[in-house]
Write a protein that holds these residues in place. Structure first.
Motif, PDB file in Angstrom:
ATOM      1  N   LEU A   1      21.421  -5.765  40.176  1.00  0.00           N
ATOM      2  CA  LEU A   1      21.179  -4.477  40.817  1.00  0.00           C
ATOM      3  C   LEU A   1      20.696  -3.441  39.817  1.00  0.00           C
ATOM      4  CD1 LEU A   1      21.457  -3.200  43.634  1.00  0.00           C
ATOM      5  CD2 LEU A   1      23.773  -2.507  43.013  1.00  0.00           C
ATOM      6  N   ALA A   2      21.116  -3.574  38.566  1.00  0.00           N
ATOM      7  CA  ALA A   2      20.728  -2.606  37.532  1.00  0.00           C
ATOM      8  C   ALA A   2      19.228  -2.564  37.311  1.00  0.00           C
ATOM      9  CB  ALA A   2      21.445  -2.926  36.224  1.00  0.00           C
ATOM     10  N   VAL A   3      18.521  -3.645  37.665  1.00  0.00           N
ATOM     11  CA  VAL A   3      17.063  -3.680  37.473  1.00  0.00           C
ATOM     12  C   VAL A   3      16.311  -3.640  38.795  1.00  0.00           C
ATOM     13  CG1 VAL A   3      17.217  -4.858  35.256  1.00  0.00           C
ATOM     14  CG2 VAL A   3      17.094  -6.224  37.351  1.00  0.00           C
ATOM     15  N   ALA A   4      17.019  -3.395  39.911  1.00  0.00           N
ATOM     16  CA  ALA A   4      16.355  -3.259  41.210  1.00  0.00           C
ATOM     17  C   ALA A   4      15.522  -1.986  41.222  1.00  0.00           C
ATOM     18  CB  ALA A   4      17.395  -3.222  42.326  1.00  0.00           C
ATOM     19  N   THR A   5      14.450  -1.987  41.985  1.00  0.00           N
ATOM     20  CA  THR A   5      13.590  -0.811  42.045  1.00  0.00           C
ATOM     21  C   THR A   5      14.181   0.240  42.981  1.00  0.00           C
ATOM     22  OG1 THR A   5      12.265  -1.592  43.920  1.00  0.00           O
ATOM     23  CG2 THR A   5      11.574  -2.289  41.701  1.00  0.00           C
TER      24      THR A   5
ATOM     25  N   GLY B   1      17.761   5.465  34.914  1.00  0.00           N
ATOM     26  CA  GLY B   1      16.600   5.559  34.047  1.00  0.00           C
ATOM     27  C   GLY B   1      16.226   6.974  33.665  1.00  0.00           C
ATOM     28  N   ASP B   2      16.898   7.971  34.260  1.00  0.00           N
ATOM     29  CA  ASP B   2      16.621   9.352  33.870  1.00  0.00           C
ATOM     30  C   ASP B   2      16.873   9.543  32.372  1.00  0.00           C
ATOM     31  OD1 ASP B   2      15.944  10.152  36.378  1.00  0.00           O
ATOM     32  OD2 ASP B   2      17.750  11.333  36.774  1.00  0.00           O
ATOM     33  N   VAL B   3      15.970  10.224  31.718  1.00  0.00           N
ATOM     34  CA  VAL B   3      16.160  10.558  30.306  1.00  0.00           C
ATOM     35  C   VAL B   3      16.905  11.889  30.233  1.00  0.00           C
ATOM     36  CG1 VAL B   3      15.044  11.100  28.124  1.00  0.00           C
ATOM     37  CG2 VAL B   3      14.110   9.289  29.583  1.00  0.00           C
ATOM     38  N   ILE B   4      18.141  11.832  29.796  1.00  0.00           N
ATOM     39  CA  ILE B   4      18.977  13.026  29.702  1.00  0.00           C
ATOM     40  C   ILE B   4      18.544  13.888  28.525  1.00  0.00           C
ATOM     41  CG2 ILE B   4      21.346  13.860  29.431  1.00  0.00           C
ATOM     42  CD1 ILE B   4      22.245  11.154  30.664  1.00  0.00           C
ATOM     43  N   GLY B   5      18.145  13.237  27.453  1.00  0.00           N
ATOM     44  CA  GLY B   5      17.681  13.949  26.269  1.00  0.00           C
ATOM     45  C   GLY B   5      16.989  12.992  25.321  1.00  0.00           C
TER      46      GLY B   5
ATOM     47  N   VAL C   1      22.516   5.268  33.108  1.00  0.00           N
ATOM     48  CA  VAL C   1      22.671   3.872  33.527  1.00  0.00           C
ATOM     49  C   VAL C   1      23.839   3.756  34.508  1.00  0.00           C
ATOM     50  CG1 VAL C   1      21.744   2.964  31.370  1.00  0.00           C
ATOM     51  CG2 VAL C   1      24.214   3.356  31.589  1.00  0.00           C
ATOM     52  N   PRO C   2      23.906   2.663  35.291  1.00  0.00           N
ATOM     53  CA  PRO C   2      25.033   2.471  36.208  1.00  0.00           C
ATOM     54  C   PRO C   2      26.352   2.275  35.452  1.00  0.00           C
ATOM     55  CG  PRO C   2      23.202   0.993  36.750  1.00  0.00           C
ATOM     56  CD  PRO C   2      22.905   1.584  35.414  1.00  0.00           C
TER      57      PRO C   2
ATOM     58  N   SER D   1      26.796   6.388  33.939  1.00  0.00           N
ATOM     59  CA  SER D   1      27.117   6.714  32.554  1.00  0.00           C
ATOM     60  C   SER D   1      25.778   6.861  31.834  1.00  0.00           C
ATOM     61  CB  SER D   1      27.972   5.616  31.933  1.00  0.00           C
ATOM     62  OG  SER D   1      28.337   5.952  30.604  1.00  0.00           O
ATOM     63  N   TYR D   2      25.763   6.694  30.554  1.00  0.00           N
ATOM     64  CA  TYR D   2      24.499   6.734  29.826  1.00  0.00           C
ATOM     65  C   TYR D   2      24.590   5.814  28.626  1.00  0.00           C
ATOM     66  CZ  TYR D   2      27.091  10.134  26.980  1.00  0.00           C
ATOM     67  OH  TYR D   2      28.030  10.757  26.198  1.00  0.00           O
ATOM     68  N   LYS D   3      23.436   5.470  28.121  1.00  0.00           N
ATOM     69  CA  LYS D   3      23.374   4.733  26.867  1.00  0.00           C
ATOM     70  C   LYS D   3      22.299   5.371  25.992  1.00  0.00           C
ATOM     71  CE  LYS D   3      22.190   0.650  28.515  1.00  0.00           C
ATOM     72  NZ  LYS D   3      21.664  -0.730  28.693  1.00  0.00           N
ATOM     73  N   TYR D   4      22.427   5.149  24.681  1.00  0.00           N
ATOM     74  CA  TYR D   4      21.403   5.609  23.745  1.00  0.00           C
ATOM     75  C   TYR D   4      20.459   4.450  23.464  1.00  0.00           C
ATOM     76  CZ  TYR D   4      23.929   9.915  22.794  1.00  0.00           C
ATOM     77  OH  TYR D   4      24.526  11.143  22.906  1.00  0.00           O
ATOM     78  N   ILE D   5      19.176   4.743  23.507  1.00  0.00           N
ATOM     79  CA  ILE D   5      18.153   3.757  23.173  1.00  0.00           C
ATOM     80  C   ILE D   5      17.329   4.319  22.028  1.00  0.00           C
ATOM     81  CG2 ILE D   5      16.140   2.476  24.001  1.00  0.00           C
ATOM     82  CD1 ILE D   5      17.326   2.653  26.821  1.00  0.00           C
TER      83      ILE D   5
END
Length: 418
Positions: free
Chosen positions: A22-26, A97-101, A116-117, A406-410
């Motif tokens: 589901l994390a990669v579903a459109t 996928g929103d870029v928070i910063g 991210v979920p 939540s979010y992750k750093y990339i």
């Protein structure tokens, strides 16, 4: 493992597997699922009402109050409301996928913070079958798989809605186990799920105080709690008394069995002689029993003497506590001591009083010159909600799509080493 342990472990594992897909579903897949589910709800309204009637017939066996039965009941109008809620979620921006910063570091490394979920949500709730659809919609839209554990009093209604949602997931190419309903009423099932922090990322209980306390004490994963709704309306000395009366009646009587209904009102001593008879008459006309202090009982003849416990009680019925306070400071102190940090309102024309109240009342939602009934995901523009959190971490107030992420750093580089 016994049969129940095997069943719960299998459900949790299926949810974990589904969450990765589901994390990669459109966004389009998720939105089309929501729209299709809304259409199917409308098509199957009569079947859902038939199943809901089975729950209503058994309600007396479970000791359901009138308010609880009202929350349980499904009508054509309420099913249409559920369908519209799904469509409203479909038009909301997908948070995944929103870029928070983002920032470019001096060494050329590009660092982004991306939404991210959470992963797998275990959601426990009572007696409101519309929540089955709301929770599934919000979780899937935000990329989370969800395990739904509804109350036994809504079992047939929940099954009917769940089967519809599951069928439409497969039709849109989404993992069918992205939404699962626990199909046993055995209370021990909850205990098993609460041990599975290897499969479940967060638990959200929405129900009575005893349920939430049990979950908070047993859960091995983070919990977002939806505690009591001991909500207040404070009528300040500068208030428009007609406005205050309308707000109080709506806050208490619009739907007394829900968490954002007002359970207590406070009145500034300077306007108590004038306001209490007005408020009392309006409340009595609506069939509300008032439990108040000495001053309240003097001005509202039908009122009965309140106990300390009355001021801490979430009635979920046509009963309200009341108290005269000396000033706004006393009102704020009372709310912070006796309230549940859910929703509290002030009626005032004094801007400084409004500022003080909103700054010092420690609640998830603080409202100026409006009903407490507005603390709601839909009314706040979040779409449907999975609950109203009285926590401060990780979410507070109505929990919509963003609160389920939540979010992750990339970080992107071109060979940098440290």
């Amino acid at each position: 493992m016994n049969e129940l342990e095997t069943y719960t472990r299998n459900v949790a594992k299926q949810a974990k597997d589904a969450s990765r897909k589901l994390a990669v579903a459109t966004g389009n897949q998720k939105n089309e699922w929501l729209r299709l589910s809304a259409a199917r709800l409308r098509e199957q309204t009569s079947q859902i009402i038939t199943e809901n009637q089975k729950d209503l017939e058994k309600a007396p066996e479970y000791g359901q109050t009138d308010a609880q039965i009202d929350r349980l009941r499904l009508t054509e109008e309420r099913i249409e409301g559920i369908a519209k809620a799904l469509e409203e979620v479909a038009v909301l921006q997908d948070p995944i996928g929103d870029v928070i910063g983002s920032q470019a570091r001096p060494n050329g490394l590009m660092v982004t913070q991306v939404r991210v979920p959470l992963g797998v949500v275990f959601f426990i709730y009572e007696s409101r079958p519309n929540v089955t659809a709301d929770a599934a919609a919000l979780c899937v839209k935000s990329g989370n798989a969800v395990i739904l554990r509804g109350g036994k009093e809504a079992f047939h209604s929940n099954i009917a809605i769940y089967k519809l949602l599951k069928a439409t997931l497969a039709e849109q190419g989404l993992p069918e186990h992205a939404v699962q309903l626990v199909e046993t009423t055995d209370r021990d099932a909850v205990g098993h799920f609460l041990t599975m922090n290897d499969q479940i990322d967060v638990t959200i209980p929405r129900g009575g105080k005893s349920l939430i306390e049990r979950v908070a004490s047993e859960a091995t994963m983070p919990v977002i709690k939806h505690f009591d709704g001991v909500c207040h309306v404070y009528v300040d000395e500068s208030a428009d008394l007609e406005m205050a009366t309308k707000i109080l009646i709506n806050s208490k009587c619009h739907r007394p069995g829900v968490c954002n209904a007002t359970e207590s009102f406070l009145v500034h001593s300077a306007i108590a002689d004038k306001f209490l008879p007005m408020a009392g008459a309006a409340l009595v006309e609506q069939g509300v029993e008032v439990r108040g202090d000495k001053k309240v009982c003097e001005k509202i003849p039908s009122a009965i003497q309140a106990t300390d416990e009355d001021y801490r009680t979430e009635y979920l019925a046509l009963t309200i506590s009341a108290k005269v306070v000396e000033n706004i400071d006393d009102a704020i102190s009372h709310i912070n001591e006796y309230g549940s940090h859910h929703t509290d309102a002030i009626v005032t024309t004094n801007l400084n009083a409004a500022r003080q109240f909103t700054a010092e009342v420690d609640s998830a939602a603080v409202i100026v010159n409006a009903s407490t009934r507005f603390n709601d995901g839909g009314e706040f523009g979040l779409g449907a909600e999975i609950g109203i959190s009285t926590d401060k971490f990780h979410a507070r107030g109505p929990c919509g799509l963003k609160e389920l992420t939540s979010y992750k750093y990339i970080a992107h580089g071109n060979g940098q080493i440290r």
